[in-house]
Design an enzyme around this catalytic site. Sequence first.
Site, PDB file in Angstrom:
ATOM      1  CG  ASP A 128     -38.863  -2.616 -25.643  1.00 22.11           C
ATOM      2  OD1 ASP A 128     -37.881  -2.935 -24.968  1.00 22.11           O
ATOM      3  OD2 ASP A 128     -39.166  -1.434 -25.895  1.00 22.11           O
ATOM      4  CG  HIS A 163     -32.597  -8.230 -23.427  1.00 18.66           C
ATOM      5  ND1 HIS A 163     -32.743  -8.553 -24.748  1.00 18.66           N
ATOM      6  CD2 HIS A 163     -31.563  -7.375 -23.366  1.00 18.66           C
ATOM      7  CE1 HIS A 163     -31.823  -7.911 -25.448  1.00 18.66           C
ATOM      8  NE2 HIS A 163     -31.102  -7.190 -24.630  1.00 18.66           N
TER       9      HIS A 163
END
Length: 455
Positions: A17, A51
């Site tokens: 992340d 994403h």
Amino acid sequence: MRNERINAAFCGGAYGDEGKGRIVDEYVNNYLMLGKNVIVYRDNGGANAGHTLELADGQRIALHLLPSGVLNPNATVILGKGMVIHPGDLNTEINEVKQVNRSKKIATIMVDEMAVLSLDTHRAFEAALKNWQEGSRGATGRGIGPAYADILLRHPLRMRDLVDFDEKKIRSHYKLYQALLDGLGVDIKKEKVPAYGLLQPIEVGSEDEFVQKLLVETKSIRLYIKDVYKYISQTWPDNKYAYVFEKAQAIGLDPRWGVYPDVTASDTTFEGFFSATDGLIDPNQIKIRAAVIKATYMSSVGTRILPTIMENNLAAKIREDAKEYGATTKRSRDIAYIDLPALRFFSEVGRTNCHVLTHMDVAYPNIPITVCTRYEIDGESVKYRPDQEHLLKVNAVYEQLPSWDRQEIQKARYYKEIPKNARAFLDFMADSLSTEIMMITTGPRRDQSIKITDK
Ligand code: IMP
């Protein structure tokens, strides 16, 4: 430039992340502007990834299986052999991306016929395992570990089995998982598993229902399943094409290098491209091999306990300001101070040659940036090792660096406009990680990124 061979690869340099997706997106655009045919190649993970992309009109979309350049109609995106793919999730995700992209034109999608299937059976098995052992307790529930285990046990279902619709093989897969779950005291038919796009989990269903569902899903995704080996053999040596390589997860989640046992099951380093392309693409031939990390802090979602975990008001503030909640599971992410021993290790074993620092705007002028420079056990310096037991024993030794103003850095468009303290911080990170910081991002918008070096 048209005839020059250009390519770049991006991986997560910490625990995931870090914001790789938007960097990949930016490189896709840059290479298209140079007149190249752009191919985005992803080689690992499955629906465990997330994403989040911010679109020009402020909409946000979370991609799980599709590589980042998918919104760009002029790009080709490849879901490679090293991935584990859930056909139902893939189908829903493609439809969602088409809907969000108003023009309805998206990138050309190719799914490697050799990619492995990750199915509801794997999700059910993973959920059942959680009642028996600790190891996979942090997993995203997307059946990633069991799907990769199928490869080592030498009975994976692959995308090409869908093309031929090998019903016998699919039924025997279901029967095997039914027997495994029976043994663990679980009725596979009634076991509920997550499905992309649905708020509530759904039942795996009977063998017939399982086969039927897969048949329907296959009809929608069959056109994307291709001989990717042949396509790469033709395009990789040809300079008309520029490759952007996208890794999923991060080196701190790699089964060999991450905080074992809370790790994922795929190769999260650049070496993965070599095996996923059956030896066609040697990662050493990739010019830019960037580890993407968050600049001023780290985040982690799972059960691993990091040596630099931050448990104070600052962590809560960062979590809210930087929206630190899992894109796949919506779990609240742990926030940690920058951990140089771990980041150095990840960069070495990941074979990276530079860094991208994201989230440079997550800084508060009156709160110094705290960085762990080394670990100690009983007063002796020790290294990062990929083992939770070891990391529970280490004491993090910290240094503090002066911070900068968030609004000032968000306005910067060039290196010289970056606040002085932030520039000093970049030098400190480059020195500490023995790396080149080639780019930073200063906010979520596409124009909020600054190239630092010419790489
Ligand atoms: P799995 O990949 O679902 O098996 O999960 C293994 C570990 O990796 C868990 O701690 C997950 O939270 C973590 N993980 C997997 N994918 C990601 C990701 O894309 N970002 C952050 N953590 C992830």
